[in-house]
Scaffold this motif. Structure first.
Motif, mmCIF file in Angstrom:
data_model
loop_
_atom_site.group_PDB
_atom_site.id
_atom_site.type_symbol
_atom_site.label_atom_id
_atom_site.label_comp_id
_atom_site.label_asym_id
_atom_site.label_seq_id
_atom_site.Cartn_x
_atom_site.Cartn_y
_atom_site.Cartn_z
ATOM 1 N N GLN A 71 0.827 -1.208 0.000
ATOM 2 C CA GLN A 71 0.000 0.000 0.000
ATOM 3 C C GLN A 71 0.865 1.264 0.000
ATOM 4 O O GLN A 71 0.588 2.233 -0.718
ATOM 5 C CB GLN A 71 -0.944 -0.019 1.213
ATOM 6 C CG GLN A 71 -2.061 -1.057 1.103
ATOM 7 C CD GLN A 71 -2.862 -1.188 2.387
ATOM 8 O OE1 GLN A 71 -2.398 -0.769 3.458
ATOM 9 N NE2 GLN A 71 -4.049 -1.774 2.299
ATOM 10 N N ARG A 72 1.915 1.218 0.821
ATOM 11 C CA ARG A 72 2.824 2.376 0.839
ATOM 12 C C ARG A 72 3.481 2.579 -0.528
ATOM 13 O O ARG A 72 3.602 3.701 -1.017
ATOM 14 C CB ARG A 72 3.892 2.184 1.916
ATOM 15 C CG ARG A 72 3.425 2.453 3.328
ATOM 16 C CD ARG A 72 4.620 2.693 4.254
ATOM 17 N NE ARG A 72 5.502 1.532 4.282
ATOM 18 C CZ ARG A 72 5.453 0.588 5.224
ATOM 19 N NH1 ARG A 72 4.539 0.654 6.182
ATOM 20 N NH2 ARG A 72 6.302 -0.433 5.193
ATOM 21 N N GLN A 77 2.202 9.191 -6.385
ATOM 22 C CA GLN A 77 2.795 10.517 -6.244
ATOM 23 C C GLN A 77 3.874 10.749 -7.293
ATOM 24 O O GLN A 77 3.976 11.840 -7.881
ATOM 25 C CB GLN A 77 3.383 10.679 -4.842
ATOM 26 C CG GLN A 77 2.337 10.737 -3.729
ATOM 27 C CD GLN A 77 2.955 10.728 -2.338
ATOM 28 O OE1 GLN A 77 4.153 10.530 -2.186
ATOM 29 N NE2 GLN A 77 2.128 10.936 -1.331
ATOM 30 N N GLN A 102 2.346 1.681 -3.432
ATOM 31 C CA GLN A 102 1.367 2.141 -4.412
ATOM 32 C C GLN A 102 1.105 3.641 -4.267
ATOM 33 O O GLN A 102 0.968 4.359 -5.256
ATOM 34 C CB GLN A 102 0.071 1.348 -4.264
ATOM 35 C CG GLN A 102 0.173 -0.076 -4.795
ATOM 36 C CD GLN A 102 -1.075 -0.887 -4.529
ATOM 37 O OE1 GLN A 102 -1.735 -0.702 -3.498
ATOM 38 N NE2 GLN A 102 -1.411 -1.792 -5.433
ATOM 39 N N ARG A 103 1.036 4.102 -3.009
ATOM 40 C CA ARG A 103 0.838 5.537 -2.785
ATOM 41 C C ARG A 103 2.040 6.327 -3.319
ATOM 42 O O ARG A 103 1.883 7.381 -3.960
ATOM 43 C CB ARG A 103 0.616 5.822 -1.305
ATOM 44 C CG ARG A 103 -0.770 5.455 -0.796
ATOM 45 C CD ARG A 103 -1.047 6.089 0.561
ATOM 46 N NE ARG A 103 -0.126 5.581 1.588
ATOM 47 C CZ ARG A 103 -0.396 4.531 2.357
ATOM 48 N NH1 ARG A 103 -1.524 3.861 2.192
ATOM 49 N NH2 ARG A 103 0.474 4.132 3.283
#
Length: 351
Positions: A151-152, A159, A154-155
């Motif tokens: 998840q990190r 960005q 993907q974020r």
């Protein structure tokens, strides 16, 4: 029988006709010799040369703006390439993480097909089962950790993609700015060429020989290279000496706007290239080169110092001693030596 003779004109009538004829004659004469308002008198050669000088100065200013915009576009282009590479590597990492999570999920499914308490009751080897259950817990913990990390990632990737998109948009805007400055330069140079074509061959030859700002019709004498350190101070450093040697080797090469060597140069391109041969990186524009070192008075100039001109620092040359600079003067001319005071507003920068 009545008379058909016209009545004799009175004195007042004769005066009126005479005045009318006089006014019409004056108007006709004035029209014959008048210059149409739209037709300006032909410029003298001196006035034409002055206009050419102004156009070259404006073209040089636009060239420096073009160089600055082009340098900015190059920086953005490299940023876009790095960002796209980072996005690609980030996507590859995410794909790998998804594969790992899929493997863990598959192992968990195979090991946890029935309720753990029932499996323990039915197990012929409870100790072995408990070992498996412990491993399953560890697998679940690892899976949770991998999901959080995914998840990190993907974020972060989102960005990076957004940043790459913004940089790409800025690059496109910068490219348009470069193209606009290029059109301005080409327009100024075309006007200057048209004006030069109105001069005679002898007048054009005189213009080519003269320095752009007060050369007096004489080509500046080429100093003896051996005099660079005689009576004018030695180069400020070994790298300045190397830059001077490079600049001298460019004498005779054509002025090419937007070029920084080795076959052609504009003014700041020559100084940038010359110092690059000495292992020193200079900014691309003359305005930035003015602040690329320590400023010193003109009276203390040493060979290798940069000399920028005018309040906007739109022209630059390299001091070589004996009151001379080597520089790329303007389109149509070649790299040459000219007096250091050839233009107003000289500022000396020691690199």
């Amino acid at each position: 029988m009545g008379s058909h003779r016209r009545p004799a004109a009175t004195g007042l009538d004769r005066s009126a006709r005479t005045a009318t004829v006089t006014v019409l004659s004056a108007a006709t004469a004035a029209a014959a010799f008048a210059v149409p308002a739209s037709a300006a008198p032909k410029d003298t050669p001196a006035a034409t040369k002055a206009k050419v000088d102004r156009l070259y100065e404006q073209a040089e200013q636009a060239t420096e703006a073009y160089n600055k915009a082009d340098e900015r576009a190059g920086t953005l282009r490299r940023q876009v390439e790095r960002a796209q590479d980072k996005v690609a590597r980030g996507q590859e990492r995410i794909n790998e993480m998804r594969g790992e999570i899929g493997t863990l999920a598959e192992a968990q499914y195979r090991s946890g097909g029935i309720d753990p308490s029932l499996a323990l009751m039915l197990s012929s080897d409870p100790d072995a089962y408990l070992d498996k259950a412990s491993a399953l817990d560890r697998i679940s913990s690892r899976q949770s950790s991998h999901l959080t990390e995914l998840q990190r990632a993907q974020r972060a990737l989102a960005q990076e993609r957004a940043e790459a998109g913004r940089t790409l948009a800025e690059l496109e805007k910068s490219r348009k700015t470069v193209a606009r400055h290029k059109r301005v330069v080409e327009d100024k140079l075309a006007k200057a060429r048209r004006l030069l074509n109105t001069l005679t061959a002898a007048q054009r030859e005189e213009y080519d020989r003269a320095s752009r700002s007060g050369g007096g019709g004489r080509e500046a004498p080429r100093p003896d290279p051996s005099d660079a350190g005689a009576g004018a101070g030695a180069p400020a450093s070994s790298r300045a000496a190397a830059a001077i040697a490079a600049a001298r080797s460019a004498v005779g090469k054509p002025y090419v706007w937007g070029a920084n060597g080795p076959s052609g140069f504009d003014c700041s391109g020559l100084t940038q290239w010359s110092y690059a041969q000495a292992g020193v990186g200079l900014p691309r524009t003359s305005q930035a080169q003015r602040h690329a070192g320590r400023q010193v008075p003109l009276s203390q100039a040493q060979p290798g110092d940069l000399v920028t001109y005018r309040g906007d620092a739109s022209h630059v040359g390299m001091y070589v001693g004996n009151g001379q600079v080597v520089h790329a003067p303007y389109p149509g001319a070649t790299v040459r030596y000219d007096p250091v005071n050839m233009m107003p507003g000289a500022t000396v920068t020691r690199v």
